[in-house]
Design a protein around this motif. Sequence first.
Motif, PDB file in Angstrom:
ATOM      1  N   VAL A 142      37.210  28.380  42.749  1.00 42.49           N
ATOM      2  CA  VAL A 142      36.188  28.294  41.624  1.00 42.49           C
ATOM      3  C   VAL A 142      35.816  29.964  41.480  1.00 42.49           C
ATOM      4  N   ALA A 143      35.240  30.368  42.601  1.00 47.91           N
ATOM      5  CA  ALA A 143      34.890  31.974  42.307  1.00 47.91           C
ATOM      6  C   ALA A 143      36.035  32.664  41.918  1.00 47.91           C
ATOM      7  N   THR A 144      37.154  32.481  42.333  1.00 44.64           N
ATOM      8  CA  THR A 144      38.352  33.349  41.947  1.00 44.64           C
ATOM      9  C   THR A 144      38.658  33.128  40.608  1.00 44.64           C
ATOM     10  N   PHE A 145      38.647  31.769  39.955  1.00 43.87           N
ATOM     11  CA  PHE A 145      39.000  31.467  38.647  1.00 43.87           C
ATOM     12  C   PHE A 145      38.023  32.052  37.695  1.00 43.87           C
ATOM     13  N   ALA A 146      36.690  31.910  37.973  1.00 41.89           N
ATOM     14  CA  ALA A 146      35.598  32.462  37.317  1.00 41.89           C
ATOM     15  C   ALA A 146      35.726  33.958  37.312  1.00 41.89           C
ATOM     16  N   HIS A 147      36.102  34.654  38.198  1.00 42.04           N
ATOM     17  CA  HIS A 147      36.278  35.939  38.100  1.00 42.04           C
ATOM     18  C   HIS A 147      37.438  36.326  37.280  1.00 42.04           C
ATOM     19  N   GLU A 148      38.499  35.852  37.144  1.00 46.37           N
ATOM     20  CA  GLU A 148      39.619  36.141  36.252  1.00 46.37           C
ATOM     21  C   GLU A 148      39.177  35.740  34.978  1.00 46.37           C
ATOM     22  N   LEU A 149      38.687  34.536  34.714  1.00 42.19           N
ATOM     23  CA  LEU A 149      38.004  34.312  33.409  1.00 42.19           C
ATOM     24  C   LEU A 149      37.085  35.374  32.683  1.00 42.19           C
ATOM     25  N   SER A 150      36.180  36.029  33.722  1.00 46.26           N
ATOM     26  CA  SER A 150      35.252  36.852  33.291  1.00 46.26           C
ATOM     27  C   SER A 150      36.214  38.168  33.069  1.00 46.26           C
TER      28      SER A 150
ATOM     29  N   THR B  78      32.696  42.425  36.227  1.00 49.11           N
ATOM     30  CA  THR B  78      33.419  41.135  36.212  1.00 49.11           C
ATOM     31  C   THR B  78      32.787  40.213  36.932  1.00 49.11           C
ATOM     32  N   ASP B  79      32.558  40.645  38.320  1.00 52.27           N
ATOM     33  CA  ASP B  79      31.897  39.715  39.318  1.00 52.27           C
ATOM     34  C   ASP B  79      30.664  39.159  38.859  1.00 52.27           C
ATOM     35  N   ILE B  80      29.714  40.135  38.293  1.00 48.97           N
ATOM     36  CA  ILE B  80      28.495  39.897  37.609  1.00 48.97           C
ATOM     37  C   ILE B  80      28.701  38.942  36.546  1.00 48.97           C
ATOM     38  N   GLY B  81      29.652  39.160  35.695  1.00 51.71           N
ATOM     39  CA  GLY B  81      30.274  38.273  34.559  1.00 51.71           C
ATOM     40  C   GLY B  81      30.476  37.060  34.877  1.00 51.71           C
ATOM     41  N   ALA B  82      30.834  36.867  35.923  1.00 48.27           N
ATOM     42  CA  ALA B  82      31.199  35.432  36.525  1.00 48.27           C
ATOM     43  C   ALA B  82      30.092  34.659  36.944  1.00 48.27           C
ATOM     44  N   THR B  83      28.933  35.198  37.339  1.00 47.57           N
ATOM     45  CA  THR B  83      27.840  34.626  37.465  1.00 47.57           C
ATOM     46  C   THR B  83      26.807  34.408  36.346  1.00 47.57           C
ATOM     47  N   PHE B  84      27.100  35.421  35.259  1.00 42.11           N
ATOM     48  CA  PHE B  84      26.482  35.120  33.873  1.00 42.11           C
ATOM     49  C   PHE B  84      27.233  33.995  33.276  1.00 42.11           C
ATOM     50  N   LEU B  85      28.418  33.585  33.554  1.00 38.15           N
ATOM     51  CA  LEU B  85      28.992  32.605  33.024  1.00 38.15           C
ATOM     52  C   LEU B  85      28.599  31.182  33.601  1.00 38.15           C
ATOM     53  N   GLY B  86      27.876  31.302  34.778  1.00 39.03           N
ATOM     54  CA  GLY B  86      27.432  30.111  35.452  1.00 39.03           C
ATOM     55  C   GLY B  86      27.600  29.881  36.581  1.00 39.03           C
ATOM     56  N   PHE B  87      28.723  30.878  37.313  1.00 36.21           N
ATOM     57  CA  PHE B  87      29.312  30.518  38.568  1.00 36.21           C
ATOM     58  C   PHE B  87      28.847  31.157  39.853  1.00 36.21           C
TER      59      PHE B  87
END
Length: 262
Positions: A132-140, A162-171
Amino acid sequence: MWNPFRKKPLLTEQGTRFQIECYRWLLTHFGGDDFYKRAQLVLPTCDYFPSIVDSNESAAQTTLKQVMKYAGMENWPVTLQVQEEDPNLRVAPTLTVQNVEQSPLGTFSVDENNQATITYNPKLTDDPTQMVATFAHELSHYLTGTAPEPPPGGWENWEFATDIGATFLGFGIFQANAAFNFRQHSSVDAVGWQTSGGGYHTEAEHSYALAIFLQLKGLEPEIAFPHCDVNVKGYLKRALDELDRSNVIAELKEVAYVPRSL
């Protein structure tokens, strides 16, 4: 008053400033109702990720579909491809091969038609949190690549942003929990341990980004705590305490959203 027992800040001043500026960048270009009304804290539960699958490929496809939905990107064109398996480094019961380059956990690319391709390491299907973390990072990557200006510090900092962006998206919980993994392994002829991690930030840095997300969204931290690893929970509490004693959240809430042209 001087206090010799006062804890030092969770992050360096530079690290804290980078997080704040990244959130400012994200809120400017991807905030508004998409963030404040629709983004949610995604939890590692069966309610968010149904566990009935019939193959590793199905698990990856199903997980990506769910991640895209919670990111608000379910209609973005994405092709998912599995990478070749990494070589087996254990060639004998007590002998392993060292310094062999391993495949990345995931990759992202996009063509001239904005059609994205995400690849994933097949070993991710054994680690749902990391997947999940990897997919969230790539989508970010996919999302932030549409920004009209580079992240703080320039595009050379894109991976960190991008890592912070994944957290921004909810992950954020997945990002923080996946930052460091410790595993023990044993068999009839060997016992040992290994560590691994994903992403570009430490547990503390991911926890700080998660704390900002929770406070911007007005979410009670008790929602997150039960799903955080021990270290992450401790870092998250410290980050929340530091934010409570600062004006960071008030300043970020003043950031004006500028809709982007796609």
